[in-house]
Scaffold this motif. Sequence first.
Motif, PDB file in Angstrom:
ATOM      1  N   GLN A 215       0.815  -1.217   0.000  1.00  0.00           N
ATOM      2  CA  GLN A 215       0.000   0.000   0.000  1.00  0.00           C
ATOM      3  C   GLN A 215       0.852   1.272   0.000  1.00  0.00           C
ATOM      4  O   GLN A 215       1.955   1.281   0.540  1.00  0.00           O
ATOM      5  CB  GLN A 215      -0.964  -0.021   1.170  1.00  0.00           C
ATOM      6  CG  GLN A 215      -2.133  -0.940   0.858  1.00  0.00           C
ATOM      7  CD  GLN A 215      -2.825  -1.468   2.067  1.00  0.00           C
ATOM      8  OE1 GLN A 215      -2.173  -1.925   3.017  1.00  0.00           O
ATOM      9  NE2 GLN A 215      -4.136  -1.413   2.052  1.00  0.00           N
ATOM     10  N   THR A 216       0.294   2.304  -0.621  1.00  0.00           N
ATOM     11  CA  THR A 216       1.045   3.557  -0.775  1.00  0.00           C
ATOM     12  C   THR A 216       0.188   4.745  -0.345  1.00  0.00           C
ATOM     13  O   THR A 216      -1.027   4.613  -0.158  1.00  0.00           O
ATOM     14  CB  THR A 216       1.443   3.769  -2.256  1.00  0.00           C
ATOM     15  OG1 THR A 216       0.250   3.891  -3.040  1.00  0.00           O
ATOM     16  CG2 THR A 216       2.301   2.636  -2.778  1.00  0.00           C
ATOM     17  N   LYS A 217       0.848   5.891  -0.223  1.00  0.00           N
ATOM     18  CA  LYS A 217       0.118   7.141   0.021  1.00  0.00           C
ATOM     19  C   LYS A 217       0.782   8.243  -0.791  1.00  0.00           C
ATOM     20  O   LYS A 217       1.972   8.146  -1.127  1.00  0.00           O
ATOM     21  CB  LYS A 217       0.137   7.473   1.520  1.00  0.00           C
ATOM     22  CG  LYS A 217       1.533   7.639   2.094  1.00  0.00           C
ATOM     23  CD  LYS A 217       1.518   7.916   3.576  1.00  0.00           C
ATOM     24  CE  LYS A 217       2.953   8.062   4.084  1.00  0.00           C
ATOM     25  NZ  LYS A 217       3.054   8.122   5.536  1.00  0.00           N
ATOM     26  N   ALA A 228       3.068   3.017   2.448  1.00  0.00           N
ATOM     27  CA  ALA A 228       2.204   3.366   3.577  1.00  0.00           C
ATOM     28  C   ALA A 228       2.883   3.072   4.913  1.00  0.00           C
ATOM     29  O   ALA A 228       2.615   3.745   5.905  1.00  0.00           O
ATOM     30  CB  ALA A 228       0.892   2.586   3.468  1.00  0.00           C
TER      31      ALA A 228
END
Length: 256
Positions: A215-217, A228
């Motif tokens: 997951q990333t942001k 993330a």
Amino acid sequence: MKTESLISIKTVQEIEVLRKAGKILSSIIRELTCSLKSGMTTQAIDDVAMNLIESHGVEAAFKGYRGFPGAVCVSVNQQVVHGVPGPRLILEGDLVSIDIGIIYQKYYSDTAVTVGIGKIKPKLQRLLEVTRAALYKGIAQAKVGNHLSDISAAVQGHVEAQGLSVVRDFVGHGIGQKLHEPPEIPNFGLPHRGPVLKEGMVFAIEPMVNLGTWQTKILADGWTVETADGQHSAHFEHTIAVAANGPEILTENGSI
Ligand code: MG
């Protein structure tokens, strides 16, 4: 099929221009990565890139693209992609991903590489090796008669077998007279799905691999993508053509 008909098939002449573009981009990325050292700012890396791009008589594809300020994306450590060049200092032990695109005679070429600065931790070295190998596993599937998702599945399979994760939120793409053409090329998915590959298709295949979660942001600058969980990420990319006798890596640089 609809998606299939959206994927442009390049002529022999177009492939020749894309081949030349890829060669130029390969020498630029080689020279650029050789110039990296600790103490440089990411803006200094962008300046070197811009000078190289100009000295080769081509245009910086990313400069001004949707308002992006740099000639290259420079993403450090936990940054995945789209890092904006600025005052950040590159330090010994860092991972630096450089994503660079050029325009040559109206055709685009796109490549990315991640390098370690000086001595890096073994787990980071492994991250680089797995990501690079995943790119080549994906490229090997880019052959006439395969399905698009065979590329995706090969990348994901290699990465996850090594206990690492593939980013879902950003994907590879077709490329030619535009930087981003159909189709999208995810780095994950089941094999034998999607369009059948044909000679003359040209793709930018670009696995982004994380040590921790996939997951990333996106940071407040609206560009920089980070993992993330704050763990490191790596990114390798080649522009390739589906040729009659297998994939041709147009941005092969011999050293990365
Ligand atoms: Mg790309």
